[in-house]
Scaffold this motif. Structure first.
Motif, PDB file in Angstrom:
ATOM      1  N   LEU A  79       0.816  -1.204   0.000  1.00 11.38           N
ATOM      2  CA  LEU A  79       0.000   0.000   0.000  1.00 11.38           C
ATOM      3  C   LEU A  79       0.858   1.266   0.000  1.00 11.38           C
ATOM      4  O   LEU A  79       0.362   2.351  -0.260  1.00 11.38           O
ATOM      5  N   ALA A 116       1.389   6.713  -5.243  1.00  7.86           N
ATOM      6  CA  ALA A 116      -0.032   6.807  -5.551  1.00  7.86           C
ATOM      7  C   ALA A 116      -0.265   7.068  -7.040  1.00  7.86           C
ATOM      8  O   ALA A 116       0.067   8.130  -7.552  1.00  7.86           O
ATOM      9  N   ASP A 143      -8.551   0.464   1.470  1.00  7.70           N
ATOM     10  CA  ASP A 143      -7.300   0.876   2.099  1.00  7.70           C
ATOM     11  C   ASP A 143      -6.392   1.641   1.141  1.00  7.70           C
ATOM     12  O   ASP A 143      -5.437   2.277   1.575  1.00  7.70           O
ATOM     13  N   ASN A 144      -6.657   1.518  -0.137  1.00  6.86           N
ATOM     14  CA  ASN A 144      -5.865   2.242  -1.139  1.00  6.86           C
ATOM     15  C   ASN A 144      -6.822   2.964  -2.076  1.00  6.86           C
ATOM     16  O   ASN A 144      -7.315   2.388  -3.040  1.00  6.86           O
ATOM     17  N   ASP A 165      -6.446   4.818  -4.440  1.00  9.67           N
ATOM     18  CA  ASP A 165      -6.046   4.913  -5.838  1.00  9.67           C
ATOM     19  C   ASP A 165      -6.558   3.731  -6.654  1.00  9.67           C
ATOM     20  O   ASP A 165      -6.435   3.723  -7.874  1.00  9.67           O
TER      21      ASP A 165
END
Length: 311
Positions: A18, A22, A52-53, A55
């Motif tokens: 993670l 980004a 959690d991400n 992107d």
């Protein structure tokens, strides 16, 4: 046993993934079916990874157990220019075509749970995340053998005949009961119930009605095991002298074990599989290093350690 490295994935590995720079990634996901409790858990893991991400954006499609429909979904993902594809395959035999389609388009593709037929020779932008089915039915049936003291009649409920997991889990059962310490167990009937609780209920009812004597029901998944439980209870028979075994440690399976209805299940970490599949597709799309084959171990669940999994 598989020669591939078995990896137990830690929180730190997820965190490291993670921490990648980004960059937005739209990942298309085609699932065997939305109408399956285990696959719901698998999708939850994928959603966790996206949550959690921020992107990562996921686009889910339901193949509804249709090979042609899944192929069309992969074609549509490629045409739409997604950044990566995650496939929970309907049929392992068709995955070579899906892999070729993705490779020709330069598109990352990650198979999850159901291995592709060519998982040992995947191209540069492809990966598989799952659990080694050679272990699942083996762990399950070894425990059945122990509870039966190596003797008794067993009924086997299989998943879809074209499904790799169902094929391997059934072969595991047969291999274990052929061992010297378990060869007093006889498989008296073996039929498919297609992962379905309803079909398993009907199948078990037919077996009971026909007067078959049995000491154990060994099912390729929890849903079929629970269908067998319901049929036995509906017939007025007692579960006390019958060993009921499933695989997947679903929520319903664990509750049934807590209630004394299910004796054995095998935990397959669907959440982790889903998380890692999405993160792998993301890593490939970003040109980052990734593992080609990731095996997440199965774990035996019984009354002795049930509390660890009820969490």
């Amino acid at each position: 046993m598989s020669t591939f490295k078995t990896l137990t994935l830690s929180t730190s590995l997820i965190a490291a993934t993670l921490a990648l720079p980004a960059q937005a990634a739209n990942i298309g996901v085609t699932m065997t079916s939305f109408d399956n409790p285990f696959l719901d858990i698998l999708m939850d893991g994928m959603k966790n990874a996206a949550h959690d991400n921020p992107d990562i954006t996921l686009q889910f499609e339901d193949a509804n157990l249709d090979i042609g429909r899944q192929m069309n979904q992969v074609q549509s993902f490629i045409a739409a220019g997604v950044d990566g594809i995650v496939v929970n395959a309907v049929d392992g035999d068709t995955t070579a075509t899906l892999t070729q389609m993705a490779e020709e388009a330069g598109m990352p593709i990650v198979y999850v749970n159901h291995p592709p037929i060519d998982f040992h020779m995947l191209p540069d932008k492809a990966a598989f995340v799952g659990s080694n089915e050679l272990d699942s039915g083996t762990i399950q049936t070894e425990q059945v053998c122990q509870l039966l003291n190596g003797h008794g009649n067993a009924l086997v409920m299989m998943g879809p005949l074209e499904n790799h997991a169902a094929h391997m889990r059934t072969k595991d059962i047969e291999d274990v009961v052929s061992r010297a310490e378990c060869n007093g167990i006889t498989i008296v009937e073996k039929q498919t119930a297609n992962w379905s609780r309803t079909q398993a209920y009907d199948l078990m009812t037919n077996w009971i009605t026909s007067g078959i004597e049995y000491d154990a029901v060994i099912a390729n998944n929890d849903e079929m095991a629970l269908g067998a439980v319901q049929a036995i209870e509906a017939s007025g028979h007692s579960l006390d002298d019958v060993v009921i075994a499933g695989i997947d440690a679903t929520s319903d399976g664990l509750i049934a074990m807590k209630n004394g209805q299910l004796d054995i299940t095998v935990f397959q970490n669907a959440v982790k599989q889903g998380e890692v599949a999405v993160l792998s597709a993301y890593k490939i799309s970003q040109g980052k290093p990734f593992e080609r084959n990731i095996w997440i171990p199965f774990e035996l669940v019984t009354q002795d350690n049930l509390h660890d999994y009820m969490k």
